[in-house]
Design a protein around this motif. Structure first.
Motif, short mmCIF file in Angstrom:
data_model
loop_
_atom_site.label_atom_id
_atom_site.label_comp_id
_atom_site.label_asym_id
_atom_site.label_seq_id
_atom_site.Cartn_x
_atom_site.Cartn_y
_atom_site.Cartn_z
N ASN A 112 -11.04 7.29 -1.74
CA ASN A 112 -9.93 6.29 -1.10
C ASN A 112 -9.27 6.98 0.06
O ASN A 112 -8.53 6.17 0.57
CB ASN A 112 -9.04 5.85 -2.31
CG ASN A 112 -8.41 7.00 -2.90
OD1 ASN A 112 -9.27 7.98 -3.43
ND2 ASN A 112 -7.24 7.20 -3.04
N SER A 128 -6.70 2.17 -1.11
CA SER A 128 -6.80 2.12 0.46
C SER A 128 -7.99 1.93 0.81
O SER A 128 -8.11 1.35 2.22
CB SER A 128 -6.44 3.63 0.68
OG SER A 128 -4.99 3.77 0.79
N LYS A 129 -9.15 1.74 0.35
CA LYS A 129 -10.61 1.52 0.90
C LYS A 129 -10.56 0.00 1.06
O LYS A 129 -11.03 -0.75 2.00
CB LYS A 129 -11.33 1.65 -0.24
CG LYS A 129 -12.96 2.23 0.07
CD LYS A 129 -12.98 3.15 1.40
CE LYS A 129 -14.18 4.16 1.17
NZ LYS A 129 -14.17 5.38 1.76
N ASN A 130 -9.55 -0.84 0.49
CA ASN A 130 -9.21 -2.04 0.76
C ASN A 130 -8.04 -2.46 1.58
O ASN A 130 -8.24 -3.25 2.40
CB ASN A 130 -9.20 -3.00 -0.61
CG ASN A 130 -9.15 -4.72 -0.41
OD1 ASN A 130 -10.24 -4.81 0.04
ND2 ASN A 130 -8.12 -5.16 -0.67
N TYR A 131 -7.02 -1.79 1.39
CA TYR A 131 -5.80 -2.28 1.96
C TYR A 131 -5.58 -1.10 3.06
O TYR A 131 -4.53 -1.34 3.92
CB TYR A 131 -4.63 -2.29 1.13
CG TYR A 131 -4.93 -3.53 0.04
CD1 TYR A 131 -4.73 -4.77 0.28
CD2 TYR A 131 -4.93 -2.80 -1.28
CE1 TYR A 131 -4.84 -5.54 -0.79
CE2 TYR A 131 -5.19 -4.02 -2.20
CZ TYR A 131 -4.84 -5.15 -2.15
OH TYR A 131 -4.96 -6.06 -3.17
N GLY A 132 -6.20 -0.19 3.36
CA GLY A 132 -6.08 0.75 4.47
C GLY A 132 -5.29 1.61 4.14
O GLY A 132 -4.38 1.91 3.35
N GLN A 178 0.86 -1.15 0.06
CA GLN A 178 0.10 -0.01 -0.11
C GLN A 178 0.77 1.24 -0.05
O GLN A 178 1.66 1.50 0.90
CB GLN A 178 -1.02 0.13 1.24
CG GLN A 178 -1.92 1.29 1.23
CD GLN A 178 -2.75 1.25 -0.21
OE1 GLN A 178 -3.46 0.25 -0.45
NE2 GLN A 178 -2.50 2.31 -0.99
N PRO A 224 -15.04 -1.93 -0.20
CA PRO A 224 -13.85 -2.06 -0.29
C PRO A 224 -13.29 -1.96 -1.81
O PRO A 224 -12.23 -1.77 -1.95
CB PRO A 224 -13.34 -3.21 0.30
CG PRO A 224 -14.15 -3.48 1.24
CD PRO A 224 -15.43 -2.87 0.71
N LEU A 229 -11.57 5.97 5.50
CA LEU A 229 -11.47 4.66 5.65
C LEU A 229 -12.72 4.07 5.99
O LEU A 229 -13.03 2.57 6.13
CB LEU A 229 -10.54 4.10 6.54
CG LEU A 229 -8.89 4.42 6.41
CD1 LEU A 229 -8.10 4.02 7.44
CD2 LEU A 229 -8.67 3.94 4.95
N GLU A 268 -8.67 -3.64 8.85
CA GLU A 268 -7.87 -2.21 8.06
C GLU A 268 -7.96 -1.15 8.97
O GLU A 268 -7.07 -0.24 9.21
CB GLU A 268 -8.13 -2.13 6.57
CG GLU A 268 -7.68 -3.11 5.71
CD GLU A 268 -6.36 -3.85 5.83
OE1 GLU A 268 -5.28 -2.68 6.44
OE2 GLU A 268 -5.86 -5.01 5.75
N SER A 308 -14.13 0.33 4.67
CA SER A 308 -12.87 -0.54 4.52
C SER A 308 -13.36 -1.73 5.44
O SER A 308 -13.98 -1.81 6.53
CB SER A 308 -11.58 0.14 5.08
OG SER A 308 -11.48 1.16 4.16
#
Ligand SMILES: Cc1cc2nc3c(=O)[nH]c(=O)nc-3n(C[C@H](O)[C@H](O)[C@H](O)COP(=O)(O)OP(=O)(O)OC[C@H]3O[C@@H](n4cnc5c(N)ncnc54)[C@H](O)[C@@H]3O)c2cc1C
Length: 603
Positions: free
Chosen positions: A469, A233-237, A211, A328, A472, A479, A475
């Motif tokens: 994104n 970042s919505k998925n991986y933070g 990320q 996400p 958060l 995350e 998410s």
């Protein structure tokens, strides 16, 4: 003390004498850092000693702008200003920054000397020298600071550009965590690397995901230290939440490995506490994850024929976002423009083109069915690509040439690419830049009207972009939990987007004919943007802001950037940098210094 007493005029009463005495006691001249020309500026021999101690890696910084200032030949300047649209040209110069300045805030100025660090030892030597001779120190990595915190005239710079080795690890265990800790996939990145270099190593070559940021030429360190968001970042933070370990040189010149076990307080502060405030990071180890099969992109632009139709479009999009995109899978931006248009540049994660199409179909049909009010200025265009190719220079140049720009200097590495979308920001001169986190509660049905009104009213002054994104909410829970364990303002956890309202122009420098900032245009833009943000904040009063992408003039910056985390950060700053060697504008502990960081404010 004695002198003060005797000097007190005889007519004074006791309390006056005490006040007078107090004043004299506190009237010690404030601590000042040294500038060239001051009697205690290091001598040439002392600079020579520094140079020897860093293996000759000391540079007397010469700005390429100097030639431009001295010549009457316009072609010299034109060539330079053409180069200033190449982020690699800027990044490779210790004298330049990716933003050339900000109206009434700062202008990019070279340091006097730079240590072009090739090792951690070079950095330690530079820190000890700056401390000994009371120098103003600046640290520069990718040079993308909007706030101008990686340049300062009359300073010594630590320039990390050359520290860009990248090491993929399949069995990383943090130092000191013993046998209890499970080995994990990670990447150790030198502090001067930029994100494209990291993505190329981790994704193109190793088939994994790390990320980082959206813009390929942003520095890894500055982004992580400030929190950091990328398209997914919505998925991986939060990017900083993936930090597993760092090597840092602190104000005493000591080299420390910091992680959740060793110096956990300093480690926490590095995860979003802001660049340039706690020491000089020399390498960062970040968690890597499995790569999805696909990434997707979606573009499109809808024009509304009237104000009322635009307002309805905003509301329709908010409802669509809440029902279909608030998860996400989706990141990046929707831009609401003052000409009543709505433009999308969205990226998806882990979806096929058909799946993306089916998500957007109902929205597209709704707009297309109302030809009286709406037209597509750019049709919705959807594409998917194998995730492993997203940052592969050769693949992008061949199959998506319009999306990327290249470093066009002779002999530049083939891999030096950047998103064409970021070219406008290259070398830009900022007129204004504001951001605010929008809470997810605004997506709830009863609040959708307020959000619509705010966005519409803001666009009457200036266009605004929602970066989904960079909030958060929506998410995966793990995350959100990881981001909770960082110094970033906890507001980010409950924000569905970051709204950014900004204006900039071509690279500009005072005193360079034909390339001066346009003060009138800038002042006008800045006033309108202020009004636009006021309208947005009616929906989100007191909203915090992402420190890496925020207003230079932010009033309550401590609360805005870090919220309830500020007091803990201030304590960590005192512990590791009690004398305030590391100063940046609106950085932790900067209240103790004059705005240029040269003079300690008497307490
Ligand atoms: C065109 C552009 C696009 C951007 N896109 C994104 C994005 O997609 N996502 C996002 O989150 N942000 C983005 N940003 C903001 C970016 O994250 C910040 O500006 C970031 O601080 C830049 O880091 P840098 O190393 O490039 O910059 P620099 O200006 O070199 O450094 C930024 C700050 O960090 C300090 N610093 C740098 N290296 C070190 C080090 N080794 N140790 C200690 N301190 C250090 C500097 O002193 C400075 O205060 C973007 C900025 C620009 C200009």
């Amino acid at each position: 003390m004695q002198n003060a007493f005797w000097l007190a005029p005889l007519s004074m009463g006791t309390s006056s004498i005490l006040n007078f005495t107090d004043k004299l006691v506190t009237a010690n001249p404030p601590f000042k850092r040294v500038r060239p020309g001051d009697s205690n500026w290091p001598s040439p021999a002392q600079w020579e000693q520094l140079s020897a101690s860093v293996n000759g890696n000391l540079i007397k910084v010469e700005s390429p702008l100097a030639a431009c200032r001295q010549t009457a030949e316009p072609e010299t300047c034109n060539e330079l200003f053409r180069e200033l649209k190449n982020p690699y040209y800027i990044g490779d110069s210790p004298a330049l920054t990716q933003t050339s300045g900000w109206l009434n805030a700062w202008q990019s100025e070279p340091s006097v000397y730079a240590v072009h660090a090739k090792s951690t030892a070079d950095i330690s030597m530079a820190i000890k020298f700056a401390k000994k001779y009371h120098l103003r120190l600046v640290v520069k990595g990718g040079g993308h600071s909007y706030q101008g915190t990686s340049n300062c005239k009359d300073s010594l710079m630590i320039w990390t550009r050359a520290l860009n080795t990248i090491e993929i690890k399949d069995d990383f265990v943090a130092e000191g965590s013993g046998q209890t800790s499970k080995p994990q996939h990670a990447v150790t990145v030198g502090a001067g690397a930029i994100w494209h270099q990291a993505y190329d190593a981790v994704t193109t070559n190793a088939g994994r995901y790390v990320q980082g940021g959206g813009c390929m030429t942003v520095g890894v360190s500055g982004l992580i230290l400030g929190g950091g968001f990328g398209s997914f970042s919505k998925n991986y933070g939060l990017a900083a939440a993936a930090l597993l370990e760092a090597e840092i040189v602190t104000a005493d010149g000591d080299i420390k490995i910091v992680n959740a076990i060793k110096y956990p307080d300093l480690f926490w502060a590095l995860k979003g506490g802001g660049g340039g405030s706690f020491g000089v990071v020399t390498k960062l180890t970040l968690k890597t994850r499995e790569l999805p099969k696909n990434f997707g992109v979606l573009f499109g632009k809808i024009k509304a024929n009237s104000d009322s139709a635009f307002k309805k479009l905003i509301k329709t999009f908010i409802v669509f976002y809440k029902e279909q995109l608030f998860n996400p899978h989706w990141g990046e931006q929707a831009r609401f423009r003052s000409d009543n248009s709505l433009e999308f540049t969205m990226l998806s994660h882990g979806m096929t083109k058909a799946e993306m199409q089916s998500v957007w179909q109902s929205f597209e049909d709704q707009i297309k069915s109302d030809t009286e009010n709406y037209s597509f200025e750019n049709p919705l265009t959807i594409a998917e690509l194998p995730a492993r190719q997203l940052w592969n220079a050769a693949f992008l140049k061949k199959y998506a040439a319009s999306l990327v720009g290249s470093d066009d200097r002779p002999n530049a590495p083939e891999g030096n690419i950047f998103w064409a979308d970021n070219k406008g920001e290259c070398g830009q001169y900022l007129y204004a830049y504001h951001s605010a986190w929008l809470p997810e509660t605004l997506l709830e049905k009863p609040n959708q009207v307020n959000l619509t009104e705010s966005i519409f009213s803001a666009t009457r002054f200036w266009e605004c972009s929602l970066h989904f994104n960079k909030g958060l909410a929506g998410s995966p829970p793990e995350e959100i939990e990881a981001a909770q364990n960082t110094a970033t303002n906890p507001e980010v956890l409950k924000a569905f987007a970051l709204v950014i309202i900004a204006a900039s122009d071509q690279p500009a420098f005072k005193g360079i004919a034909d390339h001066e900032p346009d003060i009138k245009e800038g002042t006008d833009a800045s006033e309108k943007i202020e009004r636009a943000m006021e309208e947005m904040l009616k929906a989100a009063p007191g909203a915090g802001s992402y420190l890496n992408e925020s207003n230079f003039f932010e009033k309550n910056w401590q609360k805005s950037f870090w919220g309830s985390n500020y007091s803990r950060l201030a304590g960590i700053k005192k512990k590791y940098d009690p004398e305030g060697l590391f100063f940046v504008h609106h950085g932790v502990g900067s209240e103790a210094w004059s705005s240029d960081g040269f003079e300690k404010i008497p307490v």
